[in-house]
Design a protein around this motif. Structure first.
Motif, PDB file in Angstrom:
ATOM      1  N   GLU A 137       9.445  50.133 -16.921  1.00 33.20           N
ATOM      2  CA  GLU A 137       9.366  51.088 -15.808  1.00 33.20           C
ATOM      3  C   GLU A 137      10.542  50.872 -14.876  1.00 33.20           C
ATOM      4  OE1 GLU A 137       5.784  50.805 -13.408  1.00 33.20           O
ATOM      5  OE2 GLU A 137       6.754  51.834 -11.742  1.00 33.20           O
TER       6      GLU A 137
ATOM      7  N   GLU B 135       5.025  47.240  -3.905  1.00 27.99           N
ATOM      8  CA  GLU B 135       5.872  48.015  -4.822  1.00 27.99           C
ATOM      9  C   GLU B 135       6.148  49.406  -4.251  1.00 27.99           C
ATOM     10  OE1 GLU B 135       4.100  48.805  -8.613  1.00 27.99           O
ATOM     11  OE2 GLU B 135       2.541  50.050  -7.764  1.00 27.99           O
TER      12      GLU B 135
ATOM     13  N   ALA C 249       9.222  47.242 -13.966  1.00 29.65           N
ATOM     14  CA  ALA C 249       8.094  46.526 -14.554  1.00 29.65           C
ATOM     15  C   ALA C 249       8.561  45.874 -15.842  1.00 29.65           C
ATOM     16  CB  ALA C 249       6.932  47.462 -14.843  1.00 29.65           C
TER      17      ALA C 249
ATOM     18  N   TYR D 222       5.114  53.741 -19.702  1.00 29.14           N
ATOM     19  CA  TYR D 222       4.140  54.840 -19.621  1.00 29.14           C
ATOM     20  C   TYR D 222       4.554  55.996 -20.527  1.00 29.14           C
ATOM     21  CZ  TYR D 222       2.070  52.730 -15.436  1.00 29.14           C
ATOM     22  OH  TYR D 222       1.447  51.890 -14.567  1.00 29.14           O
TER      23      TYR D 222
ATOM     24  N   ASP E 199       4.817  44.836 -12.395  1.00 30.28           N
ATOM     25  CA  ASP E 199       5.869  45.329 -11.509  1.00 30.28           C
ATOM     26  C   ASP E 199       6.439  44.191 -10.666  1.00 30.28           C
ATOM     27  OD1 ASP E 199       4.761  47.642 -12.479  1.00 30.28           O
ATOM     28  OD2 ASP E 199       4.793  48.698 -10.567  1.00 30.28           O
TER      29      ASP E 199
END
Ligand code: ZN
Ligand code: ZN
Length: 410
Positions: free
Chosen positions: A316, A340, A347, A352, A380
């Motif tokens: 991420e 975050e 991350a 995702y 994260d």
């Protein structure tokens, strides 16, 4: 501040905006003892909105700690499959998840880190097949914060429990816009501003991002077909919108798992697995962490990175303006949901699906080919701050400034 009045508004916000509750939906409510007043208010409103059943998934810090301290070694090597089956059954029967998160950031400080890591691996493995329900939006889900005395004390160590709790609730109501006249309307407006930047970034289709800050000099390539997303998500198949995090200030996408190079320094303490990790630095080569350090909690970081192949790669990339409402509080919340959303972050681990045009359709082979990371973890960590600049570079070499001195310039 009237706590009861604000709790009612908070509950409404979580159900309407967080979960996008529709008639006939069911709810799994993850909470601890501190969540009971809110859970009761949530249930009153949920049933009025047409929810059929609210299921409580109750946890307790003291009992979790007791297990880590006193249970036999073998307890950390098996995870009862029927518990995972229960969650899967619920997800397949129109149950949606509201996780009220009340972390004690240092709960497991005194626990043997080997036990924590054994349990993390065992439970991650046993529940790996459940990750797709949330990570691919097969159900609606929302993570929101719930203050606990231990958390409040760790943020405001000079105050007593009551004063610390009241102060933390105040910041939570501010950061979630619950202190505004009509929080649901305020979130609709906020969503529009996130969508505006999301659309801009998607139209650019950057080939790579350049990060520069003290200790950071990093090139992050983005896969072809990557999508930037901010704010609301859409449930697969049904099209209901929901807000996976309240609050949320980030616009995030998918980094290329095999094309990240340079150095990266974290800028905030990471609270994970009941421990704090401070002063993290990484060296990336071909997407992989090849060297790392931390001034505190390096053993936990080592464990995290050793989880599996994908744990050493990024899943991420998230952009947050340094002048976001949470960032403006100037507080270190020691809670990833809040920290975050006050800071640009990455991350480690799983990406995702919704961050790629075909992310939820590709086979494992195609995902790898596309540069989409797979892992049992998704953790994260914060890299943003007033000295960070982020520049987007297009395929033809054109450069576009995105963040300067930590703030949006698009
Ligand atoms: Zn994020
Ligand atoms: Zn994340």
């Amino acid at each position: 501040m009237n706590l009861q009045e604000n709790l009612i508004k908070y509950a409404r916000l979580l159900l309407k905006v967080g979960l996008g509750i529709k008639e006939g939906d069911n709810l799994i409510l993850r909470l601890d003892e501190n969540g009971l007043p809110l859970a009761r208010e949530l249930s009153r409103q949920a049933y009025t909105m047409g929810v059929h059943n609210v299921h409580l998934a109750f946890g307790d810090d003291e009992i979790t700690l007791a297990r880590f301290q006193n249970a036999p070694e073998a307890a950390f090597d098996s995870y009862p499959a029927f518990m995972a089956d229960f969650s899967e059954g619920a997800y397949n029967n129109n149950y949606h998840l509201l996780a009220l998160n009340a972390p004690n950031p240092e709960l497991l400080k005194e626990v043997d880190p080997k036990r924590i890591s054994r349990w993390q691996k065992t439970s991650a493995k046993a529940t790996e097949h459940l990750m797709k329900y949330t990570m691919e939006n097969r159900v609606k889900w929302c993570v929101a914060a719930l203050p606990s005395p231990a958390w409040a004390r760790s943020v405001f160590p000079d105050l007593d429990d009551d004063a610390a709790m009241e102060k933390l609730w105040g910041y939570i109501f501010q950061a979630t816009r619950v202190d505004q006249e009509d929080p649901v309307a305020a979130w609709e407006e906020h969503q529009q501003s996130l969508v505006k930047r999301q659309n801009f970034l998607n139209a650019q289709q950057f080939d790579r991002l350049l990060y520069k800050a003290p200790g950071t000099d990093l090139v992050v390539h983005l896969p072809k077909g990557h999508l930037w997303i901010g704010g609301a998500s859409t449930m697969q198949g049904r099209g209901d919108t929901f807000m996976p995090n309240i609050p949320t200030e980030e616009i995030f996408s998918m980094p290329h798992a095999y094309k990240v190079d340079g150095t990266l320094a974290s800028t905030k303490t990471l609270s994970t697995r009941g421990r704090l990790i401070e002063g993290m630095t990484f060296v990336f080569k071909d997407g992989k962490v090849v060297d790392f350090d931390a001034t505190q909690g390096k053993d936990i970081l080592q464990d995290l990175l050793d989880t599996d192949e994908g744990a050493r790669r990024l899943g991420e990339v998230a952009l947050v303006s340094d002048d976001s409402p949470i960032s403006k509080t100037g507080l270190l919340f020691k809670n990833t949901l809040y920290d975050e959303n006050a800071s640009c972050h990455f991350a480690l681990g799983k990406a995702y699906g919704e961050n790629h045009e075909r992310g939820n359709e590709m086979t494992a082979e195609e995902k790898k080919e596309a540069g989409m990371n797979e892992s049992m973890i998704h953790v994260d960590f914060m890299v943003g701050g007033p000295e960070l600049s982020v520049i987007g570079v297009k395929q033809d070499g054109t450069k576009v400034a995105i963040l300067e001195q930590g703030n949006w310039v698009i």
